[in-house]
Design a protein around this motif. Structure first.
Motif, PDB file in Angstrom:
ATOM      1  N   SER A 104       0.911  -1.016   0.124  1.00  0.00           N
ATOM      2  CA  SER A 104      -0.130   0.090   0.069  1.00  0.00           C
ATOM      3  C   SER A 104       0.854   1.164   0.078  1.00  0.00           C
ATOM      4  O   SER A 104       1.672   1.538  -0.849  1.00  0.00           O
ATOM      5  N   ARG A 105       1.129   1.972   1.121  1.00  0.00           N
ATOM      6  CA  ARG A 105       2.023   3.032   1.135  1.00  0.00           C
ATOM      7  C   ARG A 105       2.352   3.248   2.569  1.00  0.00           C
ATOM      8  O   ARG A 105       1.914   2.717   3.345  1.00  0.00           O
ATOM      9  N   ARG A 106       3.359   4.265   2.635  1.00  0.00           N
ATOM     10  CA  ARG A 106       3.743   4.661   4.084  1.00  0.00           C
ATOM     11  C   ARG A 106       4.550   3.511   4.863  1.00  0.00           C
ATOM     12  O   ARG A 106       4.633   3.446   6.063  1.00  0.00           O
ATOM     13  N   ASN A 143       3.840  12.790   1.808  1.00  0.00           N
ATOM     14  CA  ASN A 143       2.582  12.840   1.880  1.00  0.00           C
ATOM     15  C   ASN A 143       1.860  12.409   3.026  1.00  0.00           C
ATOM     16  O   ASN A 143       1.938  11.243   3.629  1.00  0.00           O
ATOM     17  N   GLU A 144       1.280  13.486   3.661  1.00  0.00           N
ATOM     18  CA  GLU A 144       0.472  12.981   4.894  1.00  0.00           C
ATOM     19  C   GLU A 144       1.203  12.107   5.823  1.00  0.00           C
ATOM     20  O   GLU A 144       0.958  11.035   6.293  1.00  0.00           O
ATOM     21  N   TYR A 145       2.553  12.832   6.430  1.00  0.00           N
ATOM     22  CA  TYR A 145       3.140  12.013   7.682  1.00  0.00           C
ATOM     23  C   TYR A 145       2.174  11.814   8.613  1.00  0.00           C
ATOM     24  O   TYR A 145       1.270  12.632   9.322  1.00  0.00           O
ATOM     25  N   MET A 321      -4.765  21.212   0.623  1.00  0.00           N
ATOM     26  CA  MET A 321      -3.829  20.505  -0.735  1.00  0.00           C
ATOM     27  C   MET A 321      -4.983  19.361  -1.170  1.00  0.00           C
ATOM     28  O   MET A 321      -4.902  19.194  -2.410  1.00  0.00           O
ATOM     29  N   GLU A 322      -5.926  19.161  -0.198  1.00  0.00           N
ATOM     30  CA  GLU A 322      -6.902  18.102  -0.881  1.00  0.00           C
ATOM     31  C   GLU A 322      -8.215  18.466   0.033  1.00  0.00           C
ATOM     32  O   GLU A 322      -8.314  18.270   1.120  1.00  0.00           O
ATOM     33  N   GLN A 323      -9.239  18.787  -0.953  1.00  0.00           N
ATOM     34  CA  GLN A 323     -10.349  19.083  -0.678  1.00  0.00           C
ATOM     35  C   GLN A 323     -11.662  17.789  -0.951  1.00  0.00           C
ATOM     36  O   GLN A 323     -11.411  17.520  -2.351  1.00  0.00           O
ATOM     37  N   ASN A 329     -13.787   6.887  -0.031  1.00  0.00           N
ATOM     38  CA  ASN A 329     -13.917   5.173   0.192  1.00  0.00           C
ATOM     39  C   ASN A 329     -13.580   4.923   1.389  1.00  0.00           C
ATOM     40  O   ASN A 329     -13.700   3.529   1.738  1.00  0.00           O
ATOM     41  N   TRP A 330     -13.153   5.697   2.312  1.00  0.00           N
ATOM     42  CA  TRP A 330     -12.493   5.168   3.393  1.00  0.00           C
ATOM     43  C   TRP A 330     -12.970   5.211   4.797  1.00  0.00           C
ATOM     44  O   TRP A 330     -12.581   4.527   5.705  1.00  0.00           O
ATOM     45  N   ALA A 331     -14.079   5.883   4.909  1.00  0.00           N
ATOM     46  CA  ALA A 331     -14.753   5.916   6.158  1.00  0.00           C
ATOM     47  C   ALA A 331     -15.622   5.014   6.580  1.00  0.00           C
ATOM     48  O   ALA A 331     -16.191   4.221   5.697  1.00  0.00           O
ATOM     49  N   GLN A 369      -6.869   0.976  -4.837  1.00  0.00           N
ATOM     50  CA  GLN A 369      -7.667   1.201  -3.697  1.00  0.00           C
ATOM     51  C   GLN A 369      -8.629   1.929  -3.646  1.00  0.00           C
ATOM     52  O   GLN A 369      -9.236   2.115  -2.741  1.00  0.00           O
ATOM     53  N   GLU A 370      -8.648   3.344  -4.528  1.00  0.00           N
ATOM     54  CA  GLU A 370      -9.731   4.247  -4.256  1.00  0.00           C
ATOM     55  C   GLU A 370     -10.538   4.330  -5.522  1.00  0.00           C
ATOM     56  O   GLU A 370     -11.144   5.743  -5.837  1.00  0.00           O
ATOM     57  N   GLN A 371     -11.103   3.285  -5.889  1.00  0.00           N
ATOM     58  CA  GLN A 371     -12.084   3.185  -6.701  1.00  0.00           C
ATOM     59  C   GLN A 371     -13.358   4.017  -6.445  1.00  0.00           C
ATOM     60  O   GLN A 371     -14.206   4.278  -7.238  1.00  0.00           O
ATOM     61  N   MET A 372     -13.415   3.579  -5.138  1.00  0.00           N
ATOM     62  CA  MET A 372     -14.840   4.307  -4.649  1.00  0.00           C
ATOM     63  C   MET A 372     -14.885   5.779  -4.253  1.00  0.00           C
ATOM     64  O   MET A 372     -15.818   6.148  -3.428  1.00  0.00           O
ATOM     65  N   HIS A 373     -13.663   6.273  -4.575  1.00  0.00           N
ATOM     66  CA  HIS A 373     -13.349   7.712  -4.194  1.00  0.00           C
ATOM     67  C   HIS A 373     -13.773   8.770  -5.271  1.00  0.00           C
ATOM     68  O   HIS A 373     -13.400   8.632  -6.486  1.00  0.00           O
ATOM     69  N   ALA A 374     -14.794   9.597  -5.123  1.00  0.00           N
ATOM     70  CA  ALA A 374     -14.987  10.498  -6.243  1.00  0.00           C
ATOM     71  C   ALA A 374     -13.898  11.766  -6.406  1.00  0.00           C
ATOM     72  O   ALA A 374     -13.108  11.581  -5.800  1.00  0.00           O
TER      73      ALA A 374
HETATM   74  C1  GAL Z   1      -5.510  11.385   1.529  1.00  0.00           C
HETATM   75  C2  GAL Z   1      -4.416  11.043   0.764  1.00  0.00           C
HETATM   76  C3  GAL Z   1      -4.649  10.711  -0.657  1.00  0.00           C
HETATM   77  C4  GAL Z   1      -5.924  10.183  -1.019  1.00  0.00           C
HETATM   78  C5  GAL Z   1      -7.070  10.746  -0.203  1.00  0.00           C
HETATM   79  C6  GAL Z   1      -8.289   9.783  -0.417  1.00  0.00           C
HETATM   80  O1  GAL Z   1      -5.450  11.025   3.075  1.00  0.00           O
HETATM   81  O2  GAL Z   1      -3.346  11.864   1.048  1.00  0.00           O
HETATM   82  O3  GAL Z   1      -3.573  10.496  -1.404  1.00  0.00           O
HETATM   83  O4  GAL Z   1      -5.653   8.701  -0.346  1.00  0.00           O
HETATM   84  O5  GAL Z   1      -6.675  10.640   1.397  1.00  0.00           O
HETATM   85  O6  GAL Z   1      -9.313  10.598   0.259  1.00  0.00           O
END
Ligand code: GAL
Length: 639
Positions: A104-106, A143-145, A321-323, A329-331, A369-374
């Protein structure tokens, strides 16, 4: 300064033929920024030392040619398989002693010297190639320590580095530290835990029962320092090649390292805002509150982080940086935002001073991993719901005057070290420093007050009618003195000064406030379902201290136990963790002149230099100054 919009883009996910179309569409939408690169190590360096920059050169050219400004991310959050094969022991180790796997990552340990060298090398190669590129207008490190619980590693590398860190903290003769000083500071006489040598000190995991809290707190401080150093290594390399500002994208409620310390090395603090994702698993809200705000997000959680990261950024410079643009997909549950919320979230960030808001992501990924993320676009490139809202904001930004900053009337101190101390010794299930500070922040917002968050290094409080410094378990004497000299009212407690710098109970007993004999004589934590009623209003849950001495009692339990007690000239010690009603009442009592507005349920406001912004997080329309504020609506009223 003009506020701007941007987007996160992964050229390596899409055929090169569509990059130019994508870039033109981003520019048409009114976007300024495009962040790329942060996970593309394998594409940049397919095999050790064999770089492939062609595709990234072309991607940056195409985006730049469309008029976009590139934020280039270093890819160190995703070391490819060959890096791990070369350094099998670079994987972080969890508290149960298991290496965290690849896939995955990190998956790295901040203390691994070999991995740090690999990072320096890839970052240097990128900085040399793109440092002077006119389209690269900002950088992002890693990315996101801390994402996915990755600050603490119990690896051999971490253990070795921790011993060195402790030697430096307890210096002795020559290169070795003073082990006697460490034993004394930690109270190792308890349970015969004295060490003879620093090399006997392990990491505070896998002990039979709880390890010494001083040991755990030291390990947390060490881990924070490791992250700051890891980041600094990248910053130094980039700065040598580039004048563009450098940011990192921090997170919501990830407090495992000191963001202020890292922020001092960077130019811009940015954070990744996922209001609906956070509501389910970070806000700490009741199920009822989660239902009420399921499609809007908590009305205060984003604002808190906007204010926090404004303080972390150099000269107040901060971005989103990310809105979140739609369902993630992750909650635990992943609903769609109410129509209008993406616009509201964006404007609220601007009202708190964000320079830029970037949406995550341009196009929804059909794989992995993030297919379900708009995204702003569907996988088939048709505009998703958020596209039109971003377009609206872009048009509004063009047509409206800039947001001007102003000092808020209220300040809240935030101390990462106190957060670590509470995590080490919460004294009750679910009690956290973040939770306490956030409760006070909510009370201010419900009263319509704008808030500045300040680092615990701050010593000047001019211009603030009220300064809140709850829960700082170790409060240095010079901060107590500075707070005592603050021109406005001050609220401290509970747990203020409850520990010295080495995690021992100090004498005189806390809070040892200048000019006051107030003393905390006993501490109890309580079941949250057995709240204690207060006079004049409100209730205590979770935490209650017994105090002796001090001045006037402003708030007490119904059986007469003092709870909010004057200490010194303008400070009040709050010996409990109250509910919103209690916190709001105490603020009202101390600063009755602050123009506290009537705030309808779910409505929040934020004052800027020239305007009052109003945001409606509720599902009911409300009237504000004779104007209708619809659900998910934003009103900007000139002052
Ligand atoms: C963040 C991450 C992104 C992406 C996003 C999905 O935590 O920096 O790479 O995974 O979540 O919501």
């Amino acid at each position: 300064m003009k506020r701007t919009l941007g987007v996160c883009y992964y050229p390596e996910h899409w055929p090169e033929e569509i990059w130019a179309q994508d870039a033109a569409r981003m520019a048409d939408l009114g976007l300024t920024w495009v962040r790329i690169g942060e996970f593309a190590w394998k594409r940049m360096e397919p095999a050790p030392g064999q770089y492939d920059w062609g595709w990234l050169d072309r991607a940056i050219d195409v985006l730049g040619a469309a008029g976009l400004r590139v934020v280039l991310g270093t890819p160190t959050a995703t070391p490819p398989a060959w890096v791990v094969a070369k350094h099998p022991d670079m994987l972080a180790v969890d508290a149960d002693g298991r290496p965290r796997g690849y896939g995955s990552r990190r998956h790295y340990c901040f203390s691994h010297a070999g991995y740090l060298d690999e990072c320096r090398r890839i970052v240097r190669a990128m900085a040399e190639r793109y440092g002077a590129n006119p389209h690269v207008a900002a950088w992002q490190t890693d990315n996101e320590y801390g994402c996915h619980d990755t600050i603490f590693s119990y690896s051999d590398a971490a253990r070795g580095a921790f011993r060195q860190w402790l030697r430096a903290r307890f210096p002795g003769q020559g290169n070795d530290g003073d082990i006697g000083a460490l034993n004394a500071a930690w109270g190792n006489v308890f349970w015969s835990m004295d060490y003879d040598d620093f090399d006997q000190i392990g990491l505070p995991n896998l002990t039979v029962t709880e390890p010494n809290p001083a040991h755990v707190h030291a390990f947390r401080r060490f881990s924070s320092d490791q992250v700051v150093q890891f980041n600094r290594a990248q910053v130094e390399i980039i700065r040598a090649q580039s004048d563009a500002p450098i940011a990192h994208n921090y997170m919501g409620r990830i407090t495992d390292f000191d963001h202020f310390q890292m922020g001092a090395d960077l130019d811009i603090a940015s954070w990744d805002s996922y209001p609906l994702g956070f509501l389910e698993d970070r806000v700490g809200a009741t199920p009822e509150h989660q239902r009420a705000y399921a499609r809007q997000g908590d009305p205060d959680f984003q604002a808190f982080h906007h204010d926090l990261y404004r303080a972390v950024g150099k000269d107040g410079r901060w971005w989103i940086m990310e809105q979140q643009p739609g369902p993630v997909n992750w909650a635990p549950y992943n609903p769609a935002p109410l129509p209008g919320m993406v616009r509201l979230w964006t404007w609220e960030a601007f009202a708190h001073g964000a320079e830029a808001v970037c949406y995550f992501r341009w196009r929804q990924a059909p794989f992995a991993q993030e297919q379900m993320h708009a995204g702003l676009l569907r996988p088939d490139s048709v505009a998703a719901e958020a596209f039109a809202e971003a377009e609206t904001v872009a048009a509004e930004l063009k047509a409206s005057p800039d947001v001007t900053p102003v000092q808020a009337p209220v300040a809240i101190l935030f101390d990462y070290d106190a957060d670590a101390a509470w995590a080490v010794q919460p004294h009750g299930v679910g009690l956290s420093y973040f939770g306490l500070v956030f409760d006070w922040y909510k009370a201010c917002r419900k009263l319509g007050l704008s808030v500045d968050i300040l680092s615990a290094d701050c010593r000047r409080f001019d211009g603030y009618a009220l300064v809140l410094a709850p829960g700082m378990m170790h409060m240095p004497d010079d901060l107590k003195t500075a707070l005592s000299a603050a021109p406005g009212q001050v609220i401290v407690g509970p747990r203020t000064g409850a520990r010295d710098a080495d995690f021992n109970i100090p004498t005189p007993l806390p809070p040892a406030w200048p000019g006051s004999d107030l003393t905390v004589s006993r501490v109890q934590s309580m079941r949250p379902d057995m709240p204690v009623a207060l006079e004049p209003v409100g209730r205590i849950h979770s935490y209650l201290e017994q105090v002796e001495g001090g001045g006037t009692t402003l708030m007490q339990t119904t059986d007469g136990t003092p709870v909010a007690v004057a200490c010194g000239d303008r400070a009040t010690y709050m010996a409990a963790w109250g509910d919103d009603v209690a916190h709001m009442a105490l603020i009202r009592a101390l600063v009755p002149d602050l123009a506290v507005a009537y705030m309808p349920e779910g409505v929040r406001r934020r004052e800027t230099g020239d305007d009052m912004f109003w945001f409606n997080y509720s599902t009911q329309a409300v009237e504000i100054d004779g104007q209708t504020l619809d659900p998910a609506g934003v009103l900007r009223l000139p002052k």
